[in-house]
Design a protein around this motif. Sequence first.
Motif, mmCIF file in Angstrom:
data_model
loop_
_atom_site.group_PDB
_atom_site.id
_atom_site.type_symbol
_atom_site.label_atom_id
_atom_site.label_comp_id
_atom_site.label_asym_id
_atom_site.label_seq_id
_atom_site.Cartn_x
_atom_site.Cartn_y
_atom_site.Cartn_z
ATOM 1 N N ALA A 102 -5.523 -7.910 -5.879
ATOM 2 C CA ALA A 102 -4.444 -7.190 -5.195
ATOM 3 C C ALA A 102 -3.075 -7.789 -5.505
ATOM 4 C CB ALA A 102 -4.691 -7.206 -3.689
ATOM 5 N N ARG A 103 -2.097 -6.897 -5.591
ATOM 6 C CA ARG A 103 -0.692 -7.299 -5.714
ATOM 7 C C ARG A 103 0.139 -6.324 -4.871
ATOM 8 N NH1 ARG A 103 -1.750 -4.175 -10.180
ATOM 9 N NH2 ARG A 103 -0.202 -2.541 -10.598
ATOM 10 N N ALA A 104 1.328 -6.700 -4.550
ATOM 11 C CA ALA A 104 2.180 -5.838 -3.731
ATOM 12 C C ALA A 104 2.496 -4.538 -4.478
ATOM 13 C CB ALA A 104 3.468 -6.574 -3.385
ATOM 14 N N VAL A 105 2.384 -3.416 -3.765
ATOM 15 C CA VAL A 105 2.665 -2.094 -4.344
ATOM 16 C C VAL A 105 3.376 -1.252 -3.299
ATOM 17 C CG1 VAL A 105 1.684 0.065 -5.220
ATOM 18 C CG2 VAL A 105 0.733 -2.111 -5.954
ATOM 19 N N GLY A 106 4.510 -0.629 -3.689
ATOM 20 C CA GLY A 106 5.206 0.275 -2.782
ATOM 21 C C GLY A 106 5.526 -0.375 -1.450
ATOM 22 N N TRP A 107 5.069 0.258 -0.376
ATOM 23 C CA TRP A 107 5.384 -0.233 0.966
ATOM 24 C C TRP A 107 4.437 -1.323 1.439
ATOM 25 C CZ3 TRP A 107 2.350 0.390 5.500
ATOM 26 C CH2 TRP A 107 1.168 1.109 5.310
ATOM 27 N N MET A 108 3.425 -1.655 0.616
ATOM 28 C CA MET A 108 2.405 -2.618 1.035
ATOM 29 C C MET A 108 2.592 -3.985 0.374
ATOM 30 S SD MET A 108 -1.238 -0.617 1.188
ATOM 31 C CE MET A 108 -1.685 0.385 2.600
ATOM 32 N N SER A 109 2.343 -5.013 1.154
ATOM 33 C CA SER A 109 2.293 -6.367 0.600
ATOM 34 C C SER A 109 0.965 -6.574 -0.114
ATOM 35 C CB SER A 109 2.440 -7.401 1.723
ATOM 36 O OG SER A 109 1.304 -7.343 2.588
ATOM 37 N N ALA A 110 0.823 -7.694 -0.800
ATOM 38 C CA ALA A 110 -0.438 -7.978 -1.503
ATOM 39 C C ALA A 110 -1.601 -8.042 -0.516
ATOM 40 C CB ALA A 110 -0.318 -9.285 -2.285
ATOM 41 N N TYR A 126 -5.718 1.042 -8.993
ATOM 42 C CA TYR A 126 -4.646 1.470 -8.091
ATOM 43 C C TYR A 126 -3.288 1.408 -8.784
ATOM 44 C CZ TYR A 126 -3.604 -3.519 -7.357
ATOM 45 O OH TYR A 126 -3.274 -4.845 -7.536
ATOM 46 N N ARG A 127 -2.356 2.149 -8.209
ATOM 47 C CA ARG A 127 -0.972 2.164 -8.687
ATOM 48 C C ARG A 127 -0.102 2.675 -7.545
ATOM 49 N NH1 ARG A 127 1.077 7.162 -10.009
ATOM 50 N NH2 ARG A 127 -0.392 8.924 -10.116
ATOM 51 N N GLU A 128 1.186 2.710 -7.769
ATOM 52 C CA GLU A 128 2.087 3.258 -6.757
ATOM 53 C C GLU A 128 2.125 4.772 -6.883
ATOM 54 O OE1 GLU A 128 6.737 2.924 -5.196
ATOM 55 O OE2 GLU A 128 5.930 1.452 -6.640
ATOM 56 N N GLY A 129 1.919 5.465 -5.770
ATOM 57 C CA GLY A 129 1.933 6.922 -5.760
ATOM 58 C C GLY A 129 3.229 7.487 -5.207
ATOM 59 N N GLU A 130 3.175 8.700 -4.691
ATOM 60 C CA GLU A 130 4.363 9.352 -4.151
ATOM 61 C C GLU A 130 4.842 8.672 -2.867
ATOM 62 O OE1 GLU A 130 3.700 13.481 -3.612
ATOM 63 O OE2 GLU A 130 3.209 13.867 -5.725
ATOM 64 N N ARG A 131 6.172 8.631 -2.722
ATOM 65 C CA ARG A 131 6.817 8.048 -1.537
ATOM 66 C C ARG A 131 6.348 6.615 -1.277
ATOM 67 N NH1 ARG A 131 5.779 13.390 -0.354
ATOM 68 N NH2 ARG A 131 3.772 12.891 0.571
ATOM 69 N N GLY A 132 6.088 5.888 -2.386
ATOM 70 C CA GLY A 132 5.736 4.474 -2.260
ATOM 71 C C GLY A 132 4.333 4.207 -1.761
ATOM 72 N N PRO A 151 3.288 5.086 6.917
ATOM 73 C CA PRO A 151 3.351 5.866 8.168
ATOM 74 C C PRO A 151 4.771 6.238 8.574
ATOM 75 C CG PRO A 151 2.787 3.574 8.606
ATOM 76 C CD PRO A 151 2.734 3.744 7.129
ATOM 77 N N ASP A 152 5.762 5.582 7.976
ATOM 78 C CA ASP A 152 7.148 5.957 8.265
ATOM 79 C C ASP A 152 7.564 7.197 7.486
ATOM 80 O OD1 ASP A 152 7.443 3.820 9.983
ATOM 81 O OD2 ASP A 152 8.231 2.477 8.435
ATOM 82 N N LYS A 153 6.771 7.591 6.485
ATOM 83 C CA LYS A 153 7.138 8.724 5.635
ATOM 84 C C LYS A 153 6.125 9.864 5.706
ATOM 85 C CE LYS A 153 9.546 5.713 2.361
ATOM 86 N NZ LYS A 153 9.618 5.214 0.964
#
Length: 365
Positions: free
Chosen positions: A151-159, A246-252, A292-294
């Motif tokens: 795992a690594r940090a992606v979008g709105w999520m930390s690692a 995994y990768r970064e998707g829409e809206r982070g 969840p903010d988006k």
Amino acid sequence: MGAGTEPDGSSRSDEEWERFLRESMAGASDAPKEPSARAREVAKRLRDEPGRGAEGWRTHTPARPKRRTGWYAAGLLAALVLLVVTFAPGRVVDLFAGDGPDSPPSAAETARPTKAPPAEAALRPTKDEPFRGSPAEGWASGAAGITVPEARAVGWMSAAEVEQALARSRDFLVASGVESGVLRGERPENAIALINPQQKDMQALLSTAFQSPSEKNDPLLLFSRFQPSRTHLVGDVVKTRGRLEYREGERGALQVTADVTFVYPVTRAGGDDDEIVRTIVRRELVLSWDDPDKVLTAPGTFSMISYKSHMTNAGCGATTGYFDPPFGSDRQADAAGTEIDPYDRTAPVGQGGSAGDECGKATRS
């Protein structure tokens, strides 16, 4: 200083001079002496003996040290093996993988394979060895067969949050395709709990699929289920092989792609024969762990972006909400679908000859 005079001036006696002269003429005691007549005769005879060559009777030729070519060759071979294991571990596993139950397990799948598993010996499965004669014999079982990347940090999520989401994504695959109660036809509550309750299209499928299954709302699109009155699983092991990416998707969002093959050995319920059929299902899912903010979502749940599958030895008749493996003569009648190798994972579902969302005829099981 006169002859015969010592450094201190004293003189030598006649007897001493006579002894000195005798020793001088005879030579020093440690001077080499000429061999006697007998010694010369022995030396001549040894030189004239066959096989002696020109070697002297007191000569010695030390043995040449043996070259340690065996050690050098072994060292070179070990170095080559180490290089192959380091840079091509999959080839080593393919080389040494066998058909027996003691064969080493297949290496974990970390990327899309470039070739299908090699053909296995045509061995009939038994109740003690239900995966005998198939590539699945060397696969891991349950969650262990699904590779989760680092795992690594992606979008709105930390690692750390990505790691948790990946673990829950694998939990969904296990709860929907391995959990024993679900395989016996129970409602997959643990799997459903991970699906975003605010995703309307998925909730519509879930509300009708188990009560009134249809081609559009078929629980088998996401869940593995057998009807106990018709089919019994052999043992409690489900072989699996696949991976998460995994990768970064829409809206982070964190977008997770799962590609997993499940192998289920089954027999006819109440049957008196020992016929074992392996139902093989491959599912490719894309999950979105939204911010969840988006996006309106419940904590700890994902939204289903897409799902594809192909099934072999699963029945091609009317939709019942259960796998219906064919036995005996039914296997020929059921083999009208597109031919696929259910163990070939080199192309995405629906490409390269793999049937998407439809029943297929297995070229091997």
